[in-house]
Write a protein that holds these residues in place. Structure first.
Motif, PDB file in Angstrom:
ATOM      1  N   LYS A   1       1.936   1.797  -3.620  1.00  0.00           N
ATOM      2  CA  LYS A   1       0.989   2.328  -4.342  1.00  0.00           C
ATOM      3  C   LYS A   1       0.655   3.720  -3.974  1.00  0.00           C
ATOM      4  CE  LYS A   1      -2.003  -1.569  -4.837  1.00  0.00           C
ATOM      5  NZ  LYS A   1      -2.969  -2.381  -4.026  1.00  0.00           N
TER       6      LYS A   1
ATOM      7  N   LYS B   1       1.023   6.851  -6.942  1.00  0.00           N
ATOM      8  CA  LYS B   1       0.109   7.907  -7.293  1.00  0.00           C
ATOM      9  C   LYS B   1       0.506   9.379  -7.158  1.00  0.00           C
ATOM     10  CE  LYS B   1      -3.955   5.305  -5.348  1.00  0.00           C
ATOM     11  NZ  LYS B   1      -4.856   5.019  -4.179  1.00  0.00           N
TER      12      LYS B   1
ATOM     13  N   ASP C   1       0.979  -1.203  -0.081  1.00  0.00           N
ATOM     14  CA  ASP C   1       0.097   0.091  -0.150  1.00  0.00           C
ATOM     15  C   ASP C   1       0.936   1.196  -0.166  1.00  0.00           C
ATOM     16  OD1 ASP C   1      -2.333  -1.610   2.331  1.00  0.00           O
ATOM     17  OD2 ASP C   1      -2.153  -1.837   0.161  1.00  0.00           O
TER      18      ASP C   1
END
Lengths: 143, 159
Positions: B154, B158, B151
């Motif tokens: 990620k 982004k 996570d």
């Protein structure tokens, strides 16, 4: 040749003088380290070998041979997962590990891995466990 | 609040009375005490069951809340980084029988020791290397554990 001394990296309190290891290379000074070196050389035919006594980084008496870090570079490790490589090292040093060696950090690389990353890992900081360790006290009582 | 460690629920079964005892210690932390009966079993079958009761089992010096050894602390910190907060942790400093028993059982001379799904993974060095080379994320995935670092990656992508 007179042995040279250097100040140990002792936290806070008293200064401890330790022999400068690089200069006094006699096996009698450091029997366990010598034995580790000899056994790893004999059993794993390393292309590169580093054996570091890290006991001074831990809460054990000066001059101890209880905590070691070894870096072994050997083609014997080809195709073996990490745990098998470490088991080979453990097996070679079975006697030492049953004796005074309380902690053994291992890096086991193939020659190719070593050439792409020739670095010695660092041990995490001691958290004083040996001070509270009944196992360590028993060992030092015997010595 | 994340429970960083817990004892296996199986140990509370009355059926295993006499083999394991739980006793409270002053700080309120519950520890595992392995009775002497266990250490006389040649195949250490109780340990064999212990390592299979939880997906992630570690034998360390101290506790996840208070590790007593830098190498054990490294194992705890790595698991924490990956968001693994539900695992069984056993403090070998509290019981010399357990300490020697797990070394015999694993045929591994040092503590800490890490087990995934009943399989011996290694000590601190191996877990650290697995963490550094990405293997740990994969192994946790096989256990059905989603690493927190996925996570984190990620989120980075982004931005």
């Amino acid at each position: 040749m007179l042995p040279l001394f250097r100040l140990a990296r002792a936290p806070l309190t008293s200064l401890r003088l330790l022999p400068l290891r690089a200069c006094s290379h006699t096996p009698m000074d450091r029997p366990v380290e010598s034995s580790i070196r000899a056994k790893l050389s004999r059993t794993l035919a390393p292309t590169h070998l580093e054996v570091r006594n890290e006991s001074h980084l831990h809460a054990v008496p000066a001059g101890s041979e209880s905590h070691f870090r070894v870096l072994v570079v050997s083609p014997s490790f080809e195709g073996l997962p990490l745990v098998q490589r470490h088991r080979l090292v453990n097996e070679a040093l079975r006697e030492e590990l049953a004796g005074s060696v309380h902690a053994l950090s291992i890096q086991a690389k193939t020659p190719q891995q070593w050439s792409s990353d020739p670095s010695l890992a660092k041990s995490p900081p001691c958290m004083g466990g040996s001070k509270h360790d009944p196992g360590m006290r028993l060992r030092s009582d015997r010595e | 609040m994340n429970h960083l460690f817990r004892l296996s629920a199986g140990l509370l079964r009355s059926g295993t009375a006499g083999l394991y005892r739980r006793r409270p210690v002053p700080e309120g932390h519950v520890s595992l005490v392995v009775a002497r009966l266990f250490s006389s079993e040649p195949e250490n079958s109780e340990l064999g069951q212990l390592i299979k009761k939880d997906k992630v089992v570690v034998f360390i010096k101290g506790t996840p809340a208070q590790p007593m050894c830098g190498f054990s602390n490294a194992v705890v910190q790595i698991l924490r980084m990956h968001g693994v907060d539900d695992y069984a942790s056993y403090n070998v400093l509290e019981d010399q029988d357990l300490r020697q028993g797990v070394k015999n059982f694993s045929n591994w001379p040092t503590i800490p020791q890490v087990y995934f799904n009943g399989e011996f993974v290694g000590g601190c060095d191996i877990l650290l290397q697995m963490h550094q080379n990405g293997d740990l994320v994969e192994e946790l995935k096989k256990l059905g554990i989603h690493s927190a670092l996925l996570d984190a990656n990620k989120d980075e992508q982004k931005k």
